[in-house]
Design an enzyme around this catalytic site. Sequence first.
Site, mmCIF file in Angstrom:
data_model
loop_
_atom_site.group_PDB
_atom_site.id
_atom_site.type_symbol
_atom_site.label_atom_id
_atom_site.label_comp_id
_atom_site.label_asym_id
_atom_site.label_seq_id
_atom_site.Cartn_x
_atom_site.Cartn_y
_atom_site.Cartn_z
ATOM 1 N N HIS A 1 1.015 -1.133 0.006
ATOM 2 C CA HIS A 1 -0.102 -0.021 -0.072
ATOM 3 C C HIS A 1 0.839 1.131 0.032
ATOM 4 C CE1 HIS A 1 -3.422 2.205 0.456
ATOM 5 N NE2 HIS A 1 -3.640 2.258 1.942
ATOM 6 N N HIS B 1 -2.361 -2.349 -9.685
ATOM 7 C CA HIS B 1 -3.521 -1.638 -8.684
ATOM 8 C C HIS B 1 -4.746 -2.510 -8.591
ATOM 9 C CE1 HIS B 1 -6.029 1.393 -7.037
ATOM 10 N NE2 HIS B 1 -4.919 2.006 -6.557
ATOM 11 N N ASP C 1 2.245 5.615 -6.901
ATOM 12 C CA ASP C 1 3.681 5.311 -5.767
ATOM 13 C C ASP C 1 4.983 5.592 -6.750
ATOM 14 O OD1 ASP C 1 1.766 3.311 -3.812
ATOM 15 O OD2 ASP C 1 2.790 5.127 -2.925
HETATM 16 C C1 SDX Z 1 -1.703 2.205 -3.087
HETATM 17 O O1 SDX Z 1 -6.252 0.522 -3.218
HETATM 18 C C2 SDX Z 1 -6.014 1.904 -3.528
HETATM 19 O O2 SDX Z 1 -6.368 2.523 -4.057
HETATM 20 C C3 SDX Z 1 -4.318 2.147 -3.023
HETATM 21 C C4 SDX Z 1 -3.962 3.381 -3.524
HETATM 22 C C5 SDX Z 1 -4.285 4.540 -2.751
HETATM 23 O O3 SDX Z 1 -4.486 5.596 -3.192
HETATM 24 O O4 SDX Z 1 -4.988 4.369 -1.543
HETATM 25 O O5 SDX Z 1 -4.082 3.797 -4.820
HETATM 26 C C6 SDX Z 1 -2.300 3.531 -3.221
HETATM 27 O O6 SDX Z 1 -1.607 1.267 -2.180
HETATM 28 C C7 SDX Z 1 -0.954 1.919 -4.634
HETATM 29 C C8 SDX Z 1 -0.401 0.385 -4.620
HETATM 30 C C9 SDX Z 1 0.868 0.467 -4.290
HETATM 31 N N1 SDX Z 1 1.491 -0.892 -4.273
HETATM 32 C C10 SDX Z 1 2.582 -1.261 -4.877
HETATM 33 O O7 SDX Z 1 2.830 -0.677 -6.050
HETATM 34 C C11 SDX Z 1 2.966 -2.704 -4.818
HETATM 35 C C12 SDX Z 1 3.028 -3.731 -5.681
HETATM 36 N N2 SDX Z 1 1.751 -3.881 -6.266
HETATM 37 C C13 SDX Z 1 1.071 -5.243 -6.228
HETATM 38 O O8 SDX Z 1 1.570 -5.871 -5.021
HETATM 39 C C14 SDX Z 1 -0.346 -5.224 -6.578
HETATM 40 O O9 SDX Z 1 -0.362 -4.517 -7.796
HETATM 41 C C15 SDX Z 1 -1.206 -4.595 -5.522
HETATM 42 C C16 SDX Z 1 -1.251 -4.951 -4.070
HETATM 43 C C17 SDX Z 1 -1.381 -2.933 -5.705
HETATM 44 C C18 SDX Z 1 -2.787 -4.985 -6.544
HETATM 45 O O10 SDX Z 1 -2.818 -6.235 -5.961
HETATM 46 P P1 SDX Z 1 -4.179 -7.298 -6.436
HETATM 47 O O11 SDX Z 1 -5.105 -6.498 -6.791
HETATM 48 O O12 SDX Z 1 -4.119 -8.118 -5.227
HETATM 49 O O13 SDX Z 1 -3.566 -7.992 -7.696
HETATM 50 P P2 SDX Z 1 -2.456 -9.525 -7.428
HETATM 51 O O14 SDX Z 1 -1.576 -9.348 -6.261
HETATM 52 O O15 SDX Z 1 -3.679 -10.448 -7.416
HETATM 53 O O16 SDX Z 1 -2.012 -9.545 -8.837
HETATM 54 C C19 SDX Z 1 -2.608 -10.010 -10.073
HETATM 55 C C20 SDX Z 1 -1.736 -10.785 -11.190
HETATM 56 C C21 SDX Z 1 -0.760 -11.405 -10.343
HETATM 57 O O17 SDX Z 1 -0.109 -12.295 -11.353
HETATM 58 P P3 SDX Z 1 -0.669 -13.811 -11.811
HETATM 59 O O18 SDX Z 1 -0.345 -14.597 -10.261
HETATM 60 O O19 SDX Z 1 -2.273 -13.709 -12.083
HETATM 61 O O20 SDX Z 1 0.062 -14.183 -12.751
HETATM 62 O O21 SDX Z 1 -0.631 -9.327 -11.347
HETATM 63 C C22 SDX Z 1 0.553 -9.573 -10.907
HETATM 64 C C23 SDX Z 1 0.446 -10.835 -9.916
HETATM 65 O O22 SDX Z 1 1.795 -11.496 -9.783
HETATM 66 N N3 SDX Z 1 0.927 -8.194 -10.338
HETATM 67 C C24 SDX Z 1 2.336 -7.941 -10.407
HETATM 68 C C25 SDX Z 1 2.254 -6.550 -9.800
HETATM 69 N N4 SDX Z 1 1.075 -6.367 -9.358
HETATM 70 C C26 SDX Z 1 0.246 -7.441 -9.827
HETATM 71 N N5 SDX Z 1 3.360 -8.610 -11.072
HETATM 72 C C27 SDX Z 1 4.450 -7.768 -10.706
HETATM 73 N N6 SDX Z 1 4.564 -6.376 -10.161
HETATM 74 C C28 SDX Z 1 3.489 -6.112 -9.783
HETATM 75 N N7 SDX Z 1 3.571 -4.703 -9.188
#
Ligand code: SDX
Length: 376
Positions: A220, A259, A313
């Site tokens: 997050h 996201h 971010d």
């Molecule tokens: C914020 O919710 C909000 O509004 C949050 C926010 C706000 O203003 O409050 O916008 C602020 O928190 C932004 C997000 C910051 N976090 C990150 O940058 C951390 C990296 N991102 C990931 O951990 C992820 O994208 C999340 C946590 C943000 C979202 O995750 P989800 O919706 O649970 O998606 P998931 O983890 O289930 O991923 C789905 C697929 C997976 O691949 P498969 O297993 O299906 O093959 O997408 C891939 C994931 O591996 N994936 C990524 C990825 N994010 C998702 N692969 C590589 N790098 C990434 N960053």
Amino acid sequence: MSTASKGLEGIVAADTQMSFIDGEKGVLEYVGIPIDELARHSTFEETVFLLWNRRLPSRTELESFQREMRSEYDLPAPIEKIIETFPAGAQPMHALRTAVSAMGMFDPDPNSVDPAQYRRKALSILAKAPAIIAAFDARRNGRLVTRADPSLSFAANFLWMLNGKRPTPAMERAFDVCMILHADHGLNASTFTARVIASTLSDVYSAMAGAIGALRGPLHGGANEGVMTMLNEIGSVEKVDAWVEDALRNKKKIMGFGHRVYRAYDPRATYLKTLAEQLSKDTGNERLFEMSRRIETAMLNAVAAKGIYPNVDFYSATTYHSLGLKLDLFTPMFALSRISGWAGHCLEQLAANRLIRPDADYVGPHDVAYTPLAAR
Ligand code: SDX
């Protein structure tokens, strides 16, 4: 068989009049105003008024709100004393969370959920959060605390207290835009945390402290620090492609990408990219921006098909670094702004409250006999 939606994905848990997000189109509006418009024309103080009152202020209202907020900048002596006891090696987000909790102990009426009282307390926490961060940073560096200056805007006052010198108009404006962009974003994890706490009719200090705890997680708000750590680890533009390829092959999450809601470019990232490019040029950090741009290209080539784009971010890391902020102050910057969104959501929750209590599917065994200890 569980019917749970993992991570509550797609579950509508509340109505809100603050942020509208269209994840498919990459649209974000605060009370119907496109975020790009607010970033271009508004200020953080005006945006807080908009989020809390669901409309833009008149000039008189804005000046009155600014006076009210600026009159709350200073920390009470007991809170300053508590910050002096914090270990220099403590994490700034822990310092912020602890000091906000402590504020509740010195409030003679901490538990009031009367809307006017709750709003007043929330404004005090929002206005004092910059001083908490600046006081802790001074303490851990063995410097004297720079006192708040009520003649300055929220953004300028924070940079003044942190650096002990007035920010340039360009620096103040850049930081103010960052505060606008981070203020609110629907029912993200930290905002949901705040609403759950508010729904039990607990106090505003507990709601803000709980939300700070949720925000600091690397999935997050903690991701902006993760992006900077990633940039430092990669080290050069030339190494980006191989690093990203290796990370994706090893199923690593690339910080600043992806996201839960956006399946398109996060509109805040668009604006922060522009800010990061300008600031990195102004401060001799072009290498960082070039690396960020290269990472974006490598990621878009590799995973855009999966709907993974830069989020808020990704470019805020280069922006904050170019503003001279230390890496472990990046997530506290997110918190400084998001306190306004959390408070707005808590006020919304209290206005039409029902205890938030979702269900869970029990997937364990039934009819299990109790085995006495002697027989185990
Ligand atoms: C914020 O919710 C909000 O509004 C949050 C926010 C706000 O203003 O409050 O916008 C602020 O928190 C932004 C997000 C910051 N976090 C990150 O940058 C951390 C990296 N991102 C990931 O951990 C992820 O994208 C999340 C946590 C943000 C979202 O995750 P989800 O919706 O649970 O998606 P998931 O983890 O289930 O991923 C789905 C697929 C997976 O691949 P498969 O297993 O299906 O093959 O997408 C891939 C994931 O591996 N994936 C990524 C990825 N994010 C998702 N692969 C590589 N790098 C990434 N960053």
